[in-house]
Scaffold this active site. Structure first.
Site, PDB file in Angstrom:
ATOM      1  N   HIS A 179       0.821  -1.205   0.000  1.00  0.00           N
ATOM      2  CA  HIS A 179       0.000   0.000   0.000  1.00  0.00           C
ATOM      3  C   HIS A 179       0.859   1.261   0.000  1.00  0.00           C
ATOM      4  CE1 HIS A 179      -3.101  -2.861   1.529  1.00  0.00           C
ATOM      5  NE2 HIS A 179      -3.886  -2.117   0.784  1.00  0.00           N
ATOM      6  N   GLY A 180       2.043   1.179   0.572  1.00  0.00           N
ATOM      7  CA  GLY A 180       2.951   2.315   0.644  1.00  0.00           C
ATOM      8  C   GLY A 180       4.019   2.067   1.697  1.00  0.00           C
TER       9      GLY A 180
END
Length: 387
Positions: A324-325
């Site tokens: 997701h990051g």
């Protein structure tokens, strides 16, 4: 143009899909036409950004060449080192997309959907290694699979062998009618989720929370309200998008797997991950967790099977978090779910011996309540508001 972002997008694909529907109802194949309209829609989605368009083309060519070259190699040899290099090369562009912004290179490379195309490409290399994919692959069909426009930006993640079967199956007019009605139903469900429920939650609660816009809420109450509202918003927004993707896919004759199955009614955290973003969780389960466990078992570096399993859970959810990051809250979100899974597994094994927690409607209801709140707190971490 953002996929499923506004009514204009639906009008365009509605017009483009009319010949598909006519051919389907007549029991004829629309494969070639569907490939054509996929190119048209992809041009609309990525055409506004020159950098994004170039990145998409180069990335797709790279992945196709990698898959075909490895498939030809696999027919003759089966070196582990070559396999690992092929997987790492397939993943490399996705890693660059995540790392380059940290180095200040935000616009050097990247495009919408790079993650989901990568998942498909890696899956094909893994299944080629396992001997599950042996037949020669058409370049056009491979590109169509990787860039299938209904799912290209945010999934669901399909599997090649399932997709290939649909691609080469021409349903009868009666069978296609069922697919069509099912697809339309999914699209209307998506409108309910994304453009009504998610819209209302965001515009009438989230934009005011957790700040003190509501004077009757304490700061703590504002945070709690935000946690629950954000969880519902996240579900309805993403489930709505997924419903659109599944619906359009079915109209095109492809039965893309569903992504959500009433996740907030899960009785425990394992049940939740069998219901939430199912194509992604099953992908990580099959291609990360299971392979790690089998590899560790084969090497016998750690003899305790539960320790191996728990390490696998940490690896799985850590990777899912940083996917997701690379921000702290995504890492913590992943590790939080790993801890939930491990704690539940320990409790389940403990209860199996002592049988203190029986299975009945009351314990089921309590399990749903506990799981729901644990999930919502996880989404609160995911939102970044906690940090």
């Amino acid at each position: 143009m953002t996929p499923y972002g506004n009514i204009v997008f639906f009008i365009i694909i509605g017009i483009l899909l009319m010949p598909t529907i006519i051919l389907g109802l007549r029991g004829k194949s629309a494969k070639r036409y569907n490939i054509f309209i996929s190119i048209v829609v992809l041009a609309l989605i990525f055409g506004s950004s020159l950098n994004g368009s170039i990145s998409l083309i180069l990335f797709t060519v790279f992945q196709i060449l990698l898959i075909i070259v490895y498939q030809k190699y696999r027919l003759q040899k089966n070196s582990t080192s070559v396999f690992v290099i092929a997987v790492l090369l397939s993943i490399l562009p996705l890693v660059l997309v995540k790392v380059l912004p940290i180095l200040g290179l935000h616009h050097l490379f990247g495009f919408l959907g790079v993650s989901y195309i990568t998942f498909k490409s890696v899956q094909m290399i893994l299944e080629t290694r396992d001997g599950l994919i042996k037949d020669k692959i058409s370049v056009v069909e491979l590109a169509y699979f990787l860039l299938f426009f209904p799912t290209v930006s945010s999934g669901p993640i399909d599997r090649w062998r399932r997709f290939y079967k649909d691609l080469h199956t021409v349903p009868s007019g009666q069978d296609y009618q069922k697919l069509l009605l099912s697809g339309i139903n999914c699209i209307f469900l998506g409108f309910l989720y994304k453009f009504i429920l998610a819209y209302l939650i965001y515009n009438y609660t989230l934009i005011y929370l957790p700040s003190q816009t509501y004077n009757y809420l304490t700061p703590f109450q504002g945070q709690i309200a935000y946690m629950y509202m954000y969880s519902f918003y996240l579900f309805f927004d993403f489930a709505g998008y997924s419903a659109f993707a599944v619906g359009v896919s079915r109209i095109m004759g492809v039965q893309t797997p569903i992504n959500f199955n009433r996740p907030f009614s899960s009785r425990n955290i394992k049940d939740f991950w069998n219901r939430w973003h199912m194509s992604l969780s099953f992908w990580f389960r099959d291609y990360v967790y299971m392979r790690f466990v089998l590899w560790m078992t084969k090497k016998k570096w750690i003899k305790n099977k539960y320790t191996v399993s728990y390490l696998g859970f940490f690896l799985l959810f850590f990777l899912m978090g940083i996917w997701h990051g690379l921000e702290l809250h995504f890492v913590v979100y992943g590790l939080y779910h790993a801890l939930l899974i491990i704690c539940f597994d320990k409790f389940e094994r403990w209860n199996k011996k002592r049988k203190i927690w029986p299975k009945n409607k009351w314990t089921h209801a309590i399990g749903v309540f506990i799981t729901f709140n644990a999930i919502c707190f996880g989404f609160y971490i995911f939102s970044g508001t906690l940090f």
